[in-house]
Write an enzyme that holds these catalytic residues in place. Structure first.
Site, short mmCIF file in Angstrom:
data_model
loop_
_atom_site.label_atom_id
_atom_site.label_comp_id
_atom_site.label_asym_id
_atom_site.label_seq_id
_atom_site.Cartn_x
_atom_site.Cartn_y
_atom_site.Cartn_z
N LYS A 25 0.72 -1.34 0.04
CA LYS A 25 -0.14 0.01 0.10
C LYS A 25 0.82 1.25 0.05
O LYS A 25 0.52 2.31 -0.86
CB LYS A 25 -0.82 -0.02 1.34
CG LYS A 25 -1.87 1.18 1.28
CD LYS A 25 -3.17 0.64 2.01
CE LYS A 25 -3.12 0.54 3.71
NZ LYS A 25 -2.81 1.97 4.15
N SER A 26 1.98 1.42 0.87
CA SER A 26 2.66 2.71 1.03
C SER A 26 3.49 2.92 -0.39
O SER A 26 3.28 3.77 -0.76
CB SER A 26 3.74 2.31 2.02
OG SER A 26 3.18 2.22 3.42
N ARG A 30 3.04 6.03 -3.44
CA ARG A 30 3.96 6.67 -3.60
C ARG A 30 4.40 6.79 -5.19
O ARG A 30 4.83 7.59 -5.90
CB ARG A 30 5.32 6.36 -2.87
CG ARG A 30 5.35 6.77 -1.29
CD ARG A 30 5.96 5.97 -0.73
NE ARG A 30 6.07 6.54 0.75
CZ ARG A 30 5.16 6.40 1.72
NH1 ARG A 30 4.38 5.84 1.64
NH2 ARG A 30 5.50 6.99 3.09
N GLY A 98 -5.29 8.13 5.30
CA GLY A 98 -4.32 9.13 5.49
C GLY A 98 -3.02 9.39 4.80
O GLY A 98 -2.73 10.51 4.69
N ARG A 126 -9.03 12.68 11.44
CA ARG A 126 -7.60 12.48 11.96
C ARG A 126 -6.78 13.68 11.76
O ARG A 126 -7.02 14.53 10.81
CB ARG A 126 -6.84 11.18 10.75
CG ARG A 126 -7.69 9.79 11.43
CD ARG A 126 -7.35 8.92 10.19
NE ARG A 126 -5.85 8.64 10.44
CZ ARG A 126 -5.24 7.66 9.78
NH1 ARG A 126 -5.70 7.14 8.57
NH2 ARG A 126 -3.94 7.31 9.94
N SER A 172 6.91 9.65 12.02
CA SER A 172 5.83 9.54 11.05
C SER A 172 6.50 9.62 9.57
O SER A 172 7.03 10.63 9.21
CB SER A 172 4.85 10.43 11.17
OG SER A 172 4.16 10.51 10.13
N ASP A 322 1.51 -0.74 11.80
CA ASP A 322 0.32 -1.15 11.42
C ASP A 322 0.07 -2.71 11.73
O ASP A 322 -1.11 -3.13 11.57
CB ASP A 322 0.22 -1.17 9.94
CG ASP A 322 0.35 0.40 9.24
OD1 ASP A 322 -0.06 1.09 10.18
OD2 ASP A 322 0.85 0.54 8.24
N LYS A 349 -5.00 6.60 14.30
CA LYS A 349 -5.02 5.67 12.99
C LYS A 349 -6.55 5.46 12.55
O LYS A 349 -7.43 6.21 12.91
CB LYS A 349 -4.47 4.01 13.21
CG LYS A 349 -3.10 4.18 13.67
CD LYS A 349 -2.25 4.65 12.56
CE LYS A 349 -0.71 4.78 12.52
NZ LYS A 349 -0.12 5.31 11.81
N ARG A 395 -7.89 -2.98 9.12
CA ARG A 395 -6.94 -3.85 10.10
C ARG A 395 -7.44 -4.47 11.47
O ARG A 395 -7.20 -5.64 11.88
CB ARG A 395 -5.60 -3.14 10.26
CG ARG A 395 -4.91 -2.77 9.22
CD ARG A 395 -3.32 -2.49 9.24
NE ARG A 395 -2.88 -1.59 8.31
CZ ARG A 395 -2.63 -2.10 7.20
NH1 ARG A 395 -2.80 -3.23 6.93
NH2 ARG A 395 -1.93 -1.22 6.20
C1 S3P Z 1 2.47 5.03 6.14
C2 S3P Z 1 3.10 5.31 7.44
C3 S3P Z 1 2.35 5.04 8.63
C4 S3P Z 1 1.51 3.84 8.51
C5 S3P Z 1 0.35 4.00 7.43
C6 S3P Z 1 1.44 4.15 6.06
C7 S3P Z 1 3.19 5.53 5.04
O1 S3P Z 1 1.89 6.37 9.22
O2 S3P Z 1 0.70 3.52 9.81
O3 S3P Z 1 -0.29 3.10 7.29
O4 S3P Z 1 2.85 4.99 3.83
O5 S3P Z 1 3.88 6.40 4.88
P1 S3P Z 1 2.24 7.33 9.89
O6 S3P Z 1 3.23 8.10 9.11
O7 S3P Z 1 1.28 8.19 10.44
O8 S3P Z 1 3.22 6.74 11.17
#
Ligand code: S3P
Length: 435
Positions: A25-26, A30, A98, A126, A172, A322, A349, A395
């Site tokens: 996902k992350s 990007r 988020g 959030r 973060s 996560d 979260k 989750r």
């Molecule tokens: C993420 C960073 C984390 C994670 C989120 C994905 C990201 O959040 O909990 O699911 O892709 O950069 P935080 O940066 O708020 O810790």
């Protein structure tokens, strides 16, 4: 689409199978954002076709990126705008994400047009100040217009920004990345100092796309020199270790299980779930490891004789943030105590994951002591099935379906549609593994 209500029973014959969980996902967010700004076209393989990441991809299409479908939905050609995105025609829907909202805010703040980012009820509650503060220090014009102060919708009046040297008040990756993405569009050197190492996908993708970026030896300080140019380059996204985590725990708690998970991302800033489960006694082996821009490999997990509780170290928290709800489930089935502290971030979260994890564990008969920054689970108390809510949190839904696989009677999770925000196909994998 997953069913809205999913029920499971104890998997008395164990869990068996060889599966490939969807893309990370992350990384998917990007790739969409950087690919949309790049010069030229690139093949994207194994993009996560979940609601969260599709929203980001749709947003990038609004900015002028072109998506040409490939042989399956997770494969496509992305043609970027060559750093000349256009103003979006409509407000940008970030859904539940988020990451999508915070990362896109970093980019949009530095582009010469107006935009507005909004999301669902969970996302609109959030905190957004954490990205607004550094971006506004760079000169960004942002306004949080939500019902709750400092919350979305976010109005963005894009403008040219000033570079910044910024120390993150919290660990973060989203805030780090929002600042770095704004920094790459800004003349001069933008540096971010982190209190702990967080996932480094942005930095690794900068390298992939030829964006000069420097990282200190301890991984805490990251700098980018803008303005950059981005060259499109094909990419295959590994499977998401945060999705694989549900099966790592499931096979570790359900006796007689053996599951192989293919091409799972093994980025060292994301793999603490494996370290911690092994410390608890889990039988996890990694094979076919490939050291690419993002390392990946196949993971096989077999049920161990028993699991033992553990203390999750402060430095490990950002690396498995996560996975904490499902680790708490592992803790409930382990002997002794599992201590999770220094994790107050869980409160902001998709749900307040300390309250929702502890509440659901208690509803199944588990013993949990809740703290402002975490929880201590006393394991080994048999869990019983219950009807539980997911509290709008994908989750939480998946973690408690895993708990139900080793609980007495039936466990029913309500409001499971949100599983689609990160793991489309979860229910199908669940049924395959128990059959
Ligand atoms: C993420 C960073 C984390 C994670 C989120 C994905 C990201 O959040 O909990 O699911 O892709 O950069 P935080 O940066 O708020 O810790």
């Amino acid at each position: 689409m997953p069913s809205d209500t999913i029920s499971v029973r104890r998997a008395s014959s164990g869990l068996h199978g060889d599966i490939t969980v969807p893309g990370d996902k992350s990384i998917s967010h990007r790739v969409a954002i950087l690919g949309a700004l790049a010069q030229g076209s690139m093949e994207v393989r194994n993009y996560l076709c979940s609601e969260d990441c599709l929203n980001t991809l749709r947003a990038m299409q609004q900015l002028g990126a072109v998506v040409t479908p490939g042989d399956e939905p997770s494969h496509f050609t992305l043609t970027g705008t060559g750093m000349k995105p256009r103003a979006p025609q409509h407000d940008i829907d970030c859904g539940n994400s988020g990451t999508g909202m915070r990362l896109m805010a970093g980019v949009l703040a530095a582009l010469p047009f107006r935009s507005c980012l909004y999301g669902d009820e969970s996302l609109c509650s959030r905190p957004m100040r954490r990205i607004m503060d550094p971006l506004m220090l760079m000169g960004a014009r942002l306004e949080a217009c939500g019902k709750k102060p400092g919350c979305a919708p976010l109005k963005v009046e894009g403008s040219s920004l000033n570079p910044i040297d910024y120390t993150l008040p919290m660990a973060s990756a989203q805030v780090k990345s929002a600042v770095l993405l704004a920094g790459m569009l800004t003349r001069g050197r933008t540096t971010v100092h982190q209190p702990a190492v967080t996932r480094d996908h942005t930095e690794r993708l900068f390298t992939h796309f030829g964006i000069p970026c420097t990282v200190s030896a301890d991984g805490l300080d990251v700098a980018v020199e803008g303005p950059v140019s981005i060259q499109a380059k094909d990419i295959t996204i590994p499977s998401d270790i945060s999705s694989a985590a549900f099966w790592l725990v499931a096979a570790s708690v359900v006796p007689g299980s053996r599951i192989t998970l293919r091409r799972v991302g093994l980025n060292p800033t994301r793999d603490a779930i494996i370290t911690v489960l092994r410390r608890m006694g889990a039988d996890i082996s990694v094979s076919n490891r490939v050291e690419a821009g993002e390392p990946y490999g196949d993971i096989t997990v077999r049920s161990p004789k028993a699991l033992q509780g553990t203390v999750i170290e402060k430095a490990e928290i950002p690396n498995l943030i996560d996975e904490i709800p499902v680790l708490a489930v592992a803790g409930a089935f382990a002997r002794g105590e599992t201590e999770i502290r220094n994790a107050a971030e869980l409160r902001v979260k998709e749900s307040d994951r300390i309250a929702t994890t502890a509440g659901n564990l208690r509803a199944m008969g588990g013993q949990v002591q809740e703290f402002d920054d975490g929880m201590v689970i006393t394991g080994g108390v048999p869990l019983h099935g219950a009807t539980l809510d997911s509290f709008g949190d994908h989750r939480i839904a998946m973690s408690f379906l895993v708990a139900g696989l080793h609980a007495d009677g039936e466990t029913t999770l309500q409001h499971c549609q949100n599983i689609n925000t990160s793991y489309p196909g979860f229910e199908k994998h669940l049924r395959t593994l128990i059959s």
